[in-house]
Enzyme design. Structure first.
Site, PDB file in Angstrom:
ATOM      1  CD  GLU A 142       6.196  -8.598  16.643  1.00 20.25           C
ATOM      2  OE1 GLU A 142       7.391  -8.239  16.657  1.00 20.25           O
ATOM      3  OE2 GLU A 142       5.330  -8.112  17.387  1.00 20.25           O
ATOM      4  CG  ASN A 143       3.867  -6.302  12.339  1.00 17.61           C
ATOM      5  OD1 ASN A 143       3.840  -6.576  13.538  1.00 17.61           O
ATOM      6  ND2 ASN A 143       4.312  -5.138  11.886  1.00 17.61           N
ATOM      7  CD1 TRP A 190      -6.604   5.453   6.668  1.00 19.97           C
ATOM      8  CD2 TRP A 190      -5.255   5.938   8.412  1.00 19.97           C
ATOM      9  NE1 TRP A 190      -6.990   6.670   7.184  1.00 19.97           N
ATOM     10  CE2 TRP A 190      -6.179   6.998   8.249  1.00 19.97           C
ATOM     11  CE3 TRP A 190      -4.313   6.035   9.435  1.00 19.97           C
ATOM     12  CZ2 TRP A 190      -6.189   8.134   9.086  1.00 19.97           C
ATOM     13  CZ3 TRP A 190      -4.326   7.159  10.269  1.00 19.97           C
ATOM     14  CH2 TRP A 190      -5.251   8.187  10.080  1.00 19.97           C
ATOM     15  CG  ASP A 249      -1.833   1.192   1.281  1.00 13.87           C
ATOM     16  OD1 ASP A 249      -2.962   1.042   0.784  1.00 13.87           O
ATOM     17  OD2 ASP A 249      -1.449   2.272   1.774  1.00 13.87           O
ATOM     18  CE1 TYR A 289       0.840   7.926   2.377  1.00  9.11           C
ATOM     19  CE2 TYR A 289       1.215   5.633   1.802  1.00  9.11           C
ATOM     20  CZ  TYR A 289       0.442   6.603   2.389  1.00  9.11           C
ATOM     21  OH  TYR A 289      -0.725   6.232   3.016  1.00  9.11           O
ATOM     22  CE  LYS A 349       7.207   2.988   8.923  1.00  6.02           C
ATOM     23  NZ  LYS A 349       7.759   3.585  10.168  1.00  6.02           N
ATOM     24  CB  SER A 350       7.528  -2.545  10.734  1.00  5.52           C
ATOM     25  OG  SER A 350       8.733  -2.554  11.483  1.00  5.52           O
ATOM     26  CE  LYS A 356      -3.557   4.698   0.507  1.00  5.01           C
ATOM     27  NZ  LYS A 356      -2.147   4.540   0.877  1.00  5.01           N
ATOM     28  CG  ASN A 371      -8.782   9.242   5.180  1.00  7.95           C
ATOM     29  OD1 ASN A 371      -8.652   8.645   6.236  1.00  7.95           O
ATOM     30  ND2 ASN A 371      -7.788   9.418   4.329  1.00  7.95           N
ATOM     31  CG  HIS A 407      -4.365   9.742   0.079  1.00  6.43           C
ATOM     32  ND1 HIS A 407      -3.027   9.552  -0.155  1.00  6.43           N
ATOM     33  CD2 HIS A 407      -4.538   9.427   1.390  1.00  6.43           C
ATOM     34  CE1 HIS A 407      -2.431   9.148   0.953  1.00  6.43           C
ATOM     35  NE2 HIS A 407      -3.319   9.063   1.901  1.00  6.43           N
ATOM     36  CB  ILE A 431       8.693  -6.814   8.145  1.00  4.43           C
ATOM     37  CG1 ILE A 431       8.937  -5.304   8.017  1.00  4.43           C
ATOM     38  CG2 ILE A 431       8.146  -7.403   6.855  1.00  4.43           C
ATOM     39  CD1 ILE A 431      10.024  -4.913   7.008  1.00  4.43           C
ATOM     40  N   PRO A 454      -3.213   0.605  11.612  1.00  5.95           N
ATOM     41  CG  PRO A 454      -2.290  -1.358  10.771  1.00  5.95           C
ATOM     42  CD  PRO A 454      -2.516   0.077  10.420  1.00  5.95           C
TER      43      PRO A 454
HETATM   44  P1  NAP Z   1       0.855   1.803  11.787  1.00 12.27           P
HETATM   45  O1  NAP Z   1       1.095   0.705  10.842  1.00 12.27           O
HETATM   46  O2  NAP Z   1      -0.387   1.844  12.599  1.00 12.27           O
HETATM   47  O3  NAP Z   1       2.053   1.934  12.828  1.00 12.27           O
HETATM   48  C1  NAP Z   1       3.386   2.017  12.426  1.00 12.27           C
HETATM   49  C2  NAP Z   1       4.229   2.196  13.699  1.00 12.27           C
HETATM   50  O4  NAP Z   1       4.207   0.981  14.463  1.00 12.27           O
HETATM   51  C3  NAP Z   1       5.659   2.510  13.385  1.00 12.27           C
HETATM   52  O5  NAP Z   1       6.128   3.407  14.375  1.00 12.27           O
HETATM   53  C4  NAP Z   1       6.353   1.145  13.540  1.00 12.27           C
HETATM   54  O6  NAP Z   1       7.692   1.311  13.921  1.00 12.27           O
HETATM   55  C5  NAP Z   1       5.545   0.523  14.653  1.00 12.27           C
HETATM   56  N1  NAP Z   1       5.512  -0.953  14.598  1.00 12.27           N
HETATM   57  C6  NAP Z   1       5.177  -1.717  13.534  1.00 12.27           C
HETATM   58  N2  NAP Z   1       5.174  -3.017  13.857  1.00 12.27           N
HETATM   59  C7  NAP Z   1       5.536  -3.090  15.157  1.00 12.27           C
HETATM   60  C8  NAP Z   1       5.685  -4.168  16.051  1.00 12.27           C
HETATM   61  N3  NAP Z   1       5.482  -5.430  15.671  1.00 12.27           N
HETATM   62  N4  NAP Z   1       6.074  -3.873  17.332  1.00 12.27           N
HETATM   63  C9  NAP Z   1       6.282  -2.596  17.720  1.00 12.27           C
HETATM   64  N5  NAP Z   1       6.135  -1.539  16.910  1.00 12.27           N
HETATM   65  C10 NAP Z   1       5.753  -1.775  15.631  1.00 12.27           C
HETATM   66  O7  NAP Z   1       0.955   3.226  11.027  1.00 12.27           O
HETATM   67  P2  NAP Z   1       0.846   3.721   9.532  1.00 12.27           P
HETATM   68  O8  NAP Z   1       2.107   3.418   8.797  1.00 12.27           O
HETATM   69  O9  NAP Z   1       0.437   5.138   9.570  1.00 12.27           O
HETATM   70  O10 NAP Z   1      -0.354   2.890   8.892  1.00 12.27           O
HETATM   71  C11 NAP Z   1      -0.171   1.747   8.097  1.00 12.27           C
HETATM   72  C12 NAP Z   1      -0.327   2.063   6.621  1.00 12.27           C
HETATM   73  O11 NAP Z   1      -1.620   2.606   6.362  1.00 12.27           O
HETATM   74  C13 NAP Z   1       0.611   3.164   6.110  1.00 12.27           C
HETATM   75  O12 NAP Z   1       1.953   2.731   5.985  1.00 12.27           O
HETATM   76  C14 NAP Z   1      -0.068   3.546   4.831  1.00 12.27           C
HETATM   77  O13 NAP Z   1       0.210   2.604   3.818  1.00 12.27           O
HETATM   78  C15 NAP Z   1      -1.529   3.509   5.253  1.00 12.27           C
HETATM   79  N6  NAP Z   1      -2.057   4.826   5.679  1.00 12.27           N
HETATM   80  C16 NAP Z   1      -3.047   5.407   4.937  1.00 12.27           C
HETATM   81  C17 NAP Z   1      -3.603   6.612   5.309  1.00 12.27           C
HETATM   82  C18 NAP Z   1      -4.699   7.211   4.495  1.00 12.27           C
HETATM   83  O14 NAP Z   1      -5.093   8.361   4.727  1.00 12.27           O
HETATM   84  N7  NAP Z   1      -5.242   6.483   3.542  1.00 12.27           N
HETATM   85  C19 NAP Z   1      -3.133   7.275   6.457  1.00 12.27           C
HETATM   86  C20 NAP Z   1      -2.128   6.679   7.197  1.00 12.27           C
HETATM   87  C21 NAP Z   1      -1.595   5.450   6.803  1.00 12.27           C
HETATM   88  P3  NAP Z   1       8.938   0.859  12.976  1.00 12.27           P
HETATM   89  O15 NAP Z   1       8.638   1.251  11.567  1.00 12.27           O
HETATM   90  O16 NAP Z   1      10.079   1.615  13.583  1.00 12.27           O
HETATM   91  O17 NAP Z   1       9.052  -0.630  13.160  1.00 12.27           O
END
Ligand code: NAP
Length: 283
Positions: free
Chosen positions: A237-238, A183, A44, A49, A228-229, A74, A136, A107, A235, A185
């Site tokens: 683990e998730n 998004w 994604d 980005y 995301k990580s 997007k 959104n 988006h 990566i 999560p």
């Molecule tokens: P997220 O996936 O909710 O959280 C990412 C955070 O969690 C990072 O700080 C990451 O750190 C940490 N993390 C990941 N796995 C972990 C684990 N197993 N243990 C501990 N910490 C962990 O945040 P997000 O990236 O905002 O959301 C996911 C995706 O959704 C985005 O990458 C994007 O593709 C999409 N998104 C879309 C929108 C939209 O408006 N459509 C908005 C936001 C996001 P590290 O990277 O340092 O591991």
């Protein structure tokens, strides 16, 4: 890994890899490559980005057959409108190095998104995109688009995690046959989510991590997740969430954590509309 069938019959993985906030091209290429090697097939990204070209390079390097992948990008707010959308789509495809896209999303629910939607419908009908959707779009805008579009969106990607579970939005999506995708999560790592005591105690029961329980809870209720990580071990683990099932009682306990609104971004304020309309990705 399980798939979910979108309204048009297209199969979409229930889990993928998100690449928001990985602006460094070399790092993005590396982690997408690692994610694909680990077994993720849904990636994604988004024009905003600024890493579509890095994602494209990782896809190419992976050698994975195109039909096994599910690639999402997007359309940014600045490129809204019928003509601009066609141009932006072409540019995204060039950066990704693809000749068709699996999912194209609007988006943000701002600017001329009806014009954009007509362009998405045409690209979909021309076979350039396998599924089209939005991000959104909260219930009132989603319902309005579904009621007025020739083709209703197949996916709505919204913030969704234990602290904001999107109960009302899901009802509207179910009514119109729109698949929810989460998004953030992990709430983008905010609110001490990884050290939350309720989630940690559930995780301990299953011999899993808090992160795995958070993802499992969402996929178990049919919500696509795209964590995301930038760390290889996280990566992996998730992705390791497909060998256990949360009990009904644990699902209910997590349901009780919902605060019912976003604490990250409020799409119902003029400030957010002004900020996102003003955020430019090109001249
Ligand atoms: P997220 O996936 O909710 O959280 C990412 C955070 O969690 C990072 O700080 C990451 O750190 C940490 N993390 C990941 N796995 C972990 C684990 N197993 N243990 C501990 N910490 C962990 O945040 P997000 O990236 O905002 O959301 C996911 C995706 O959704 C985005 O990458 C994007 O593709 C999409 N998104 C879309 C929108 C939209 O408006 N459509 C908005 C936001 C996001 P590290 O990277 O340092 O591991």
């Amino acid at each position: 890994m399980e798939n979910v069938k979108l309204r048009n019959g297209v199969e979409m993985p229930l889990e993928g890899f998100g690449v928001f906030q990985i602006p460094d091209a070399a790092q993005c290429e590396k982690v997408v490559y690692e994610a694909l090697a680990a077994g993720y097939r849904l990636i994604d990204t988004a024009a905003v980005y600024l890493n579509e070209d890095a994602v494209g390079r990782a896809i190419k390097k992976s050698g994975i057959p195109r039909e096994e992948l599910f690639i999402t990008t997007k359309l940014w707010v600045q490129d809204a409108g019928y003509e601009n959308t066609k141009k932006a789509f072409q540019l995204s495809m060039e950066k990704l190095g693809l000749d068709y896209l699996d999912l194209y999303l609007i988006h943000q629910p701002y600017n001329d998104y009806y014009g954009s939607w007509r362009a998405l419908e045409e690209l979909y009908e021309a076979g350039k995109i396998r599924a089209i959707g939005v991000c959104n779009f909260y219930p009132e805008r989603l319902a309005d688009l579904c009621l007025n579009a020739k083709i209703a969106p197949m996916v709505d990607q919204v913030e969704c995690h234990p602290f904001f579970q999107q109960v009302e939005a899901i009802k509207t999506m179910e009514e119109f046959g729109v698949q929810i995708e989460a998004w953030g999560p992990f709430a983008e790592g905010n609110f001490n989510i990884f050290s939350d005591e309720i989630l940690a105690s559930i995780a301990a029961k299953y011999g899993k991590t808090t992160a795995q329980v958070i993802l499992r809870w969402n996929v178990q209720r049919g919500v696509i997740v795209i964590p995301k990580s930038v760390h290889k071990e996280r990566i992996e683990e998730n992705l390791n969430i497909w060998d256990f099932e949360l009990s009904d009682a644990d699902m209910k306990t997590i349901a009780g954590m919902d605060v019912g609104h976003s604490q990250i971004i409020d799409h119902f304020t003029a400030e957010t509309a002004k900020f996102l309309n003003g955020y430019k990705i090109h001249d």
